[in-house]
Design a protein around this motif. Structure first.
Motif, PDB file in Angstrom:
ATOM      1  N   PRO A  66       3.781  16.166  -0.393  1.00 46.21           N
ATOM      2  CA  PRO A  66       3.807  14.747  -0.787  1.00 46.21           C
ATOM      3  C   PRO A  66       4.853  13.978   0.005  1.00 46.21           C
ATOM      4  CG  PRO A  66       4.840  16.098  -2.466  1.00 46.21           C
ATOM      5  CD  PRO A  66       4.273  17.051  -1.444  1.00 46.21           C
ATOM      6  N   LEU A  67       4.608  12.693   0.143  1.00 42.08           N
ATOM      7  CA  LEU A  67       5.545  11.800   0.816  1.00 42.08           C
ATOM      8  C   LEU A  67       6.591  11.361  -0.192  1.00 42.08           C
ATOM      9  CD1 LEU A  67       6.076  10.236   3.476  1.00 42.08           C
ATOM     10  CD2 LEU A  67       4.712   8.381   2.511  1.00 42.08           C
ATOM     11  N   ASP A  68       7.827  11.388   0.208  1.00 35.90           N
ATOM     12  CA  ASP A  68       8.914  10.917  -0.650  1.00 35.90           C
ATOM     13  C   ASP A  68       8.634   9.467  -1.044  1.00 35.90           C
ATOM     14  OD1 ASP A  68      11.441   9.702  -1.430  1.00 35.90           O
ATOM     15  OD2 ASP A  68      12.391  11.509  -0.654  1.00 35.90           O
ATOM     16  N   ASP A  69       8.810   9.154  -2.315  1.00 37.24           N
ATOM     17  CA  ASP A  69       8.545   7.799  -2.808  1.00 37.24           C
ATOM     18  C   ASP A  69       9.353   6.742  -2.060  1.00 37.24           C
ATOM     19  OD1 ASP A  69       6.619   8.559  -4.635  1.00 37.24           O
ATOM     20  OD2 ASP A  69       8.014   8.674  -6.326  1.00 37.24           O
ATOM     21  N   ALA A  70      10.530   7.094  -1.598  1.00 36.90           N
ATOM     22  CA  ALA A  70      11.368   6.142  -0.858  1.00 36.90           C
ATOM     23  C   ALA A  70      10.721   5.717   0.463  1.00 36.90           C
ATOM     24  CB  ALA A  70      12.744   6.745  -0.594  1.00 36.90           C
ATOM     25  N   LEU A  71       9.760   6.502   0.951  1.00 35.49           N
ATOM     26  CA  LEU A  71       9.081   6.181   2.211  1.00 35.49           C
ATOM     27  C   LEU A  71       7.787   5.406   1.997  1.00 35.49           C
ATOM     28  CD1 LEU A  71       9.666   9.553   4.081  1.00 35.49           C
ATOM     29  CD2 LEU A  71      10.889   7.385   4.390  1.00 35.49           C
ATOM     30  N   LYS A  72       7.429   5.166   0.760  1.00 35.26           N
ATOM     31  CA  LYS A  72       6.222   4.383   0.450  1.00 35.26           C
ATOM     32  C   LYS A  72       6.610   2.910   0.399  1.00 35.26           C
ATOM     33  CE  LYS A  72       4.117   8.095  -2.188  1.00 35.26           C
ATOM     34  NZ  LYS A  72       3.665   8.503  -3.523  1.00 35.26           N
ATOM     35  N   VAL A  73       6.769   2.362   1.581  1.00 42.76           N
ATOM     36  CA  VAL A  73       7.230   0.982   1.738  1.00 42.76           C
ATOM     37  C   VAL A  73       6.220   0.236   2.625  1.00 42.76           C
ATOM     38  CG1 VAL A  73       9.671   1.598   1.438  1.00 42.76           C
ATOM     39  CG2 VAL A  73       8.661   1.630   3.720  1.00 42.76           C
ATOM     40  N   PRO A  74       6.290  -1.086   2.651  1.00 46.31           N
ATOM     41  CA  PRO A  74       5.341  -1.848   3.469  1.00 46.31           C
ATOM     42  C   PRO A  74       5.287  -1.405   4.936  1.00 46.31           C
ATOM     43  CG  PRO A  74       6.478  -3.321   1.984  1.00 46.31           C
ATOM     44  CD  PRO A  74       7.133  -1.972   1.828  1.00 46.31           C
ATOM     45  N   ALA A  75       6.407  -0.991   5.496  1.00 45.65           N
ATOM     46  CA  ALA A  75       6.436  -0.579   6.907  1.00 45.65           C
ATOM     47  C   ALA A  75       5.620   0.683   7.166  1.00 45.65           C
ATOM     48  CB  ALA A  75       7.875  -0.374   7.360  1.00 45.65           C
ATOM     49  N   THR A  76       5.435   1.529   6.163  1.00 48.09           N
ATOM     50  CA  THR A  76       4.686   2.769   6.360  1.00 48.09           C
ATOM     51  C   THR A  76       3.264   2.678   5.813  1.00 48.09           C
ATOM     52  OG1 THR A  76       5.489   3.746   4.290  1.00 48.09           O
ATOM     53  CG2 THR A  76       6.769   4.199   6.304  1.00 48.09           C
ATOM     54  N   LYS A  77       2.936   1.571   5.148  1.00 50.51           N
ATOM     55  CA  LYS A  77       1.602   1.410   4.575  1.00 50.51           C
ATOM     56  C   LYS A  77       0.612   1.116   5.695  1.00 50.51           C
ATOM     57  CE  LYS A  77      -0.719  -0.370   0.651  1.00 50.51           C
ATOM     58  NZ  LYS A  77      -1.608  -1.460   0.549  1.00 50.51           N
ATOM     59  N   VAL A  78      -0.542   1.762   5.629  1.00 48.20           N
ATOM     60  CA  VAL A  78      -1.583   1.570   6.626  1.00 48.20           C
ATOM     61  C   VAL A  78      -2.570   0.547   6.082  1.00 48.20           C
ATOM     62  CG1 VAL A  78      -3.428   2.667   7.959  1.00 48.20           C
ATOM     63  CG2 VAL A  78      -1.318   3.930   7.463  1.00 48.20           C
ATOM     64  N   GLU A  79      -2.679  -0.568   6.770  1.00 46.27           N
ATOM     65  CA  GLU A  79      -3.640  -1.600   6.385  1.00 46.27           C
ATOM     66  C   GLU A  79      -5.017  -1.221   6.920  1.00 46.27           C
ATOM     67  OE1 GLU A  79      -2.821  -3.999   4.332  1.00 46.27           O
ATOM     68  OE2 GLU A  79      -0.715  -3.390   4.359  1.00 46.27           O
ATOM     69  N   GLY A  80      -6.046  -1.647   6.220  1.00 44.51           N
ATOM     70  CA  GLY A  80      -7.408  -1.358   6.648  1.00 44.51           C
ATOM     71  C   GLY A  80      -8.027  -0.198   5.900  1.00 44.51           C
ATOM     72  N   CYS A  81      -7.299   0.362   4.958  1.00 46.17           N
ATOM     73  CA  CYS A  81      -7.802   1.467   4.145  1.00 46.17           C
ATOM     74  C   CYS A  81      -8.157   0.924   2.761  1.00 46.17           C
ATOM     75  CB  CYS A  81      -6.757   2.566   4.006  1.00 46.17           C
ATOM     76  SG  CYS A  81      -6.298   3.328   5.567  1.00 46.17           S
ATOM     77  N   ALA A  82      -9.252   1.403   2.195  1.00 43.03           N
ATOM     78  CA  ALA A  82      -9.653   0.968   0.857  1.00 43.03           C
ATOM     79  C   ALA A  82      -8.667   1.482  -0.193  1.00 43.03           C
ATOM     80  CB  ALA A  82     -11.064   1.453   0.541  1.00 43.03           C
ATOM     81  N   SER A  83      -8.111   2.650   0.035  1.00 39.71           N
ATOM     82  CA  SER A  83      -7.126   3.217  -0.895  1.00 39.71           C
ATOM     83  C   SER A  83      -5.724   2.964  -0.338  1.00 39.71           C
ATOM     84  CB  SER A  83      -7.387   4.715  -1.085  1.00 39.71           C
ATOM     85  OG  SER A  83      -7.403   5.360   0.155  1.00 39.71           O
ATOM     86  N   GLN A  84      -4.739   3.309  -1.125  1.00 43.93           N
ATOM     87  CA  GLN A  84      -3.348   3.184  -0.693  1.00 43.93           C
ATOM     88  C   GLN A  84      -3.041   4.344   0.259  1.00 43.93           C
ATOM     89  OE1 GLN A  84      -1.103   0.815  -1.763  1.00 43.93           O
ATOM     90  NE2 GLN A  84      -2.622  -0.186  -3.045  1.00 43.93           N
ATOM     91  N   VAL A  85      -2.533   4.036   1.446  1.00 46.22           N
ATOM     92  CA  VAL A  85      -2.204   5.064   2.438  1.00 46.22           C
ATOM     93  C   VAL A  85      -0.864   4.723   3.078  1.00 46.22           C
ATOM     94  CG1 VAL A  85      -2.883   6.170   4.607  1.00 46.22           C
ATOM     95  CG2 VAL A  85      -4.634   5.498   2.957  1.00 46.22           C
ATOM     96  N   TRP A  86      -0.024   5.735   3.175  1.00 47.83           N
ATOM     97  CA  TRP A  86       1.267   5.595   3.850  1.00 47.83           C
ATOM     98  C   TRP A  86       1.383   6.720   4.881  1.00 47.83           C
ATOM     99  CZ3 TRP A  86       0.579   5.489  -1.383  1.00 47.83           C
ATOM    100  CH2 TRP A  86       0.866   4.279  -2.036  1.00 47.83           C
ATOM    101  N   LEU A  87       1.825   6.370   6.076  1.00 48.32           N
ATOM    102  CA  LEU A  87       2.124   7.351   7.121  1.00 48.32           C
ATOM    103  C   LEU A  87       3.540   7.112   7.606  1.00 48.32           C
ATOM    104  CD1 LEU A  87      -1.096   7.364   9.347  1.00 48.32           C
ATOM    105  CD2 LEU A  87      -0.457   8.993   7.563  1.00 48.32           C
ATOM    106  N   HIS A  88       4.308   8.182   7.653  1.00 46.75           N
ATOM    107  CA  HIS A  88       5.684   8.103   8.133  1.00 46.75           C
ATOM    108  C   HIS A  88       5.808   8.991   9.366  1.00 46.75           C
ATOM    109  CE1 HIS A  88       9.979   7.690   8.137  1.00 46.75           C
ATOM    110  NE2 HIS A  88      10.110   8.994   8.141  1.00 46.75           N
TER     111      HIS A  88
END
Length: 139
Positions: free
Chosen positions: A35-57
């Motif tokens: 799992p991705l650390d919750d502290a890294l689930k920020v707008p800068a790591t969020k991937v736009e264009g996905c129907a679901s919530q996606v974060w890549l760090h």
């Protein structure tokens, strides 16, 4: 140019005759992906264009590309794990050279994902390529 892990995934998919089995395998990969650390689930790591919530760090260490990621959808979390098998550990300069559509096509994903999931997958690949290309230019 695919990673050894990705080649193993291609072989696994070849043994799984039924797409439902492949789908379950992708979901299982997502469950096993750290799992991705919750502290890294920020707008800068969020991937736009996905129907679901996606974060890549993404991160680069000693010239090697890697990334952590997470999604609120299990199949998408599995797709993140698939992309990790494709890109994780590559020299950063090689990441933009990977023909993701062709490599993922070897898994048959292009034929079995909804258009929304396909768009999200393309958005994740785009983010990975952009980050790696920018990092390669810096070095």
């Amino acid at each position: 140019m695919a990673q050894e892990r990705f080649e193993e995934l291609v072989e696994t998919f070849a043994f799984l005759d039924d797409w439902e089995d492949r789908y379950r395998h992708v979901i299982d990969m997502g469950r096993a992906f750290p799992p991705l650390d919750d502290a890294l689930k920020v707008p800068a790591t969020k991937v736009e264009g996905c129907a679901s919530q996606v974060w890549l760090h993404p991160r680069v260490a000693e010239g090697q590309f890697d990334f952590a990621g997470e999604s609120d959808a299990m199949i998408v979390r599995g797709l993140i794990a698939v992309l990790h098998d494709l890109y994780g550990g590559l020299p950063v300069g090689e990441v933009p050279q990977v023909d993701a559509a062709a490599e993922l096509g070897r898994l048959g994903l292009d034929e079995h994902l909804s258009s929304q999931r396909s768009n999200g997958l393309r958005a994740m690949v785009k983010r990975i390529r952009e980050v790696a290309a920018a990092e390669a230019e810096r070095t």
